[in-house]
Design a protein around this motif. Structure first.
Motif, PDB file in Angstrom:
ATOM      1  N   HIS A   1       0.847  -1.198   0.000  1.00  0.00           N
ATOM      2  CA  HIS A   1       0.000   0.000   0.000  1.00  0.00           C
ATOM      3  C   HIS A   1       0.881   1.245   0.000  1.00  0.00           C
ATOM      4  N   ASP A   2       0.592   2.160  -0.921  1.00  0.00           N
ATOM      5  CA  ASP A   2       1.281   3.447  -0.961  1.00  0.00           C
ATOM      6  C   ASP A   2       0.545   4.373   0.002  1.00  0.00           C
ATOM      7  N   ASN A   3       1.203   4.767   1.073  1.00  0.00           N
ATOM      8  CA  ASN A   3       0.533   5.571   2.099  1.00  0.00           C
ATOM      9  C   ASN A   3       0.741   7.076   1.918  1.00  0.00           C
ATOM     10  N   LYS A   4       1.015   7.518   0.687  1.00  0.00           N
ATOM     11  CA  LYS A   4       1.166   8.965   0.439  1.00  0.00           C
ATOM     12  C   LYS A   4      -0.075   9.762   0.849  1.00  0.00           C
ATOM     13  N   PRO A   5      -1.304   9.287   0.580  1.00  0.00           N
ATOM     14  CA  PRO A   5      -2.474  10.060   1.027  1.00  0.00           C
ATOM     15  C   PRO A   5      -2.534  10.227   2.544  1.00  0.00           C
ATOM     16  N   GLU A   6      -2.170   9.175   3.273  1.00  0.00           N
ATOM     17  CA  GLU A   6      -2.166   9.264   4.734  1.00  0.00           C
ATOM     18  C   GLU A   6      -1.101  10.242   5.212  1.00  0.00           C
ATOM     19  N   LEU A   7       0.064  10.187   4.567  1.00  0.00           N
ATOM     20  CA  LEU A   7       1.151  11.112   4.934  1.00  0.00           C
ATOM     21  C   LEU A   7       0.756  12.556   4.649  1.00  0.00           C
ATOM     22  N   GLU A   8       0.145  12.790   3.494  1.00  0.00           N
ATOM     23  CA  GLU A   8      -0.278  14.147   3.136  1.00  0.00           C
ATOM     24  C   GLU A   8      -1.315  14.682   4.116  1.00  0.00           C
ATOM     25  N   ALA A   9      -2.204  13.811   4.552  1.00  0.00           N
ATOM     26  CA  ALA A   9      -3.241  14.238   5.491  1.00  0.00           C
ATOM     27  C   ALA A   9      -2.656  14.611   6.858  1.00  0.00           C
ATOM     28  N   LEU A  10      -1.543  13.971   7.228  1.00  0.00           N
ATOM     29  CA  LEU A  10      -0.936  14.205   8.539  1.00  0.00           C
ATOM     30  C   LEU A  10       0.094  15.330   8.544  1.00  0.00           C
ATOM     31  N   ARG A  11       0.644  15.649   7.391  1.00  0.00           N
ATOM     32  CA  ARG A  11       1.680  16.697   7.345  1.00  0.00           C
ATOM     33  C   ARG A  11       1.043  18.079   7.379  1.00  0.00           C
ATOM     34  N   PRO A  12       1.736  19.024   8.024  1.00  0.00           N
ATOM     35  CA  PRO A  12       1.212  20.410   8.038  1.00  0.00           C
ATOM     36  C   PRO A  12       1.201  20.982   6.631  1.00  0.00           C
TER      37      PRO A  12
END
Length: 156
Positions: free
Chosen positions: A144-155
């Motif tokens: 799973h590419d978790n880029k969407p989750e990372l983007e949602a958590l980053r300021p």
């Protein structure tokens, strides 16, 4: 930012305009009963009490009670102390930020896998425990590419 303005913003964002209206009426005085606020705002006392309890649960409003010596009835006097409420709001914001920071760290330091037939996500440890197969569907897990989750958590 003024403590009372921080309190207003918090209430507006987390509880909505009706709560802001009741809080504004309470902030405009030292303290008030639910009945006094209901009369002033043209609302039912039960509605005012519900909002006051919500404000109390959010640690924005405080109360003290007095017992009538003749009737034995309790009267609740509500107030919003902007300094106390603001301190609690800042403390909550710090805890929320720490939680988001931990979540971001977890997302950045783990590999994830998903079942193609379901929505469950597995970290590498759980995926290896299940031999990279979904325990519910027996399907082979996909990375799973978790880029969407990372983007949602980053300021932003």
């Amino acid at each position: 930012m003024e403590p009372s303005e921080r309190v207003r913003q918090f209430i507006a964002q987390s509880m909505g305009p009706e709560s802001v209206r009741i809080a504004e009426a309470l902030l405009s005085r030292k303290e008030a009963t639910d009945t006094e606020l209901a009369e002033e705002l043209g609302e039912k006392p039960s509605h005012i009490r519900k909002v006051l309890y919500d404000l109390y649960e959010a640690r924005v409003a405080e109360y003290h009670k007095e017992k009538d010596k003749e009737t034995g009835w309790l009267t609740f006097y509500w107030l919003i102390n902007p300094q106390h409420a603001s301190a609690h709001i800042l403390d909550k914001a710090k805890k929320d930020l720490q939680s988001l920071s931990r979540a971001l760290d977890y997302e950045e330091t783990h590999e994830f896998f998903v079942c193609p037939q379901g929505a469950e996500r597995f970290d590498f440890g759980r995926a290896t425990e299940n031999d990279f197969h979904c325990p519910d569907h027996a399907a082979i897990l996909h990375q799973h590419d978790n880029k969407p989750e990372l983007e949602a958590l980053r300021p932003h």
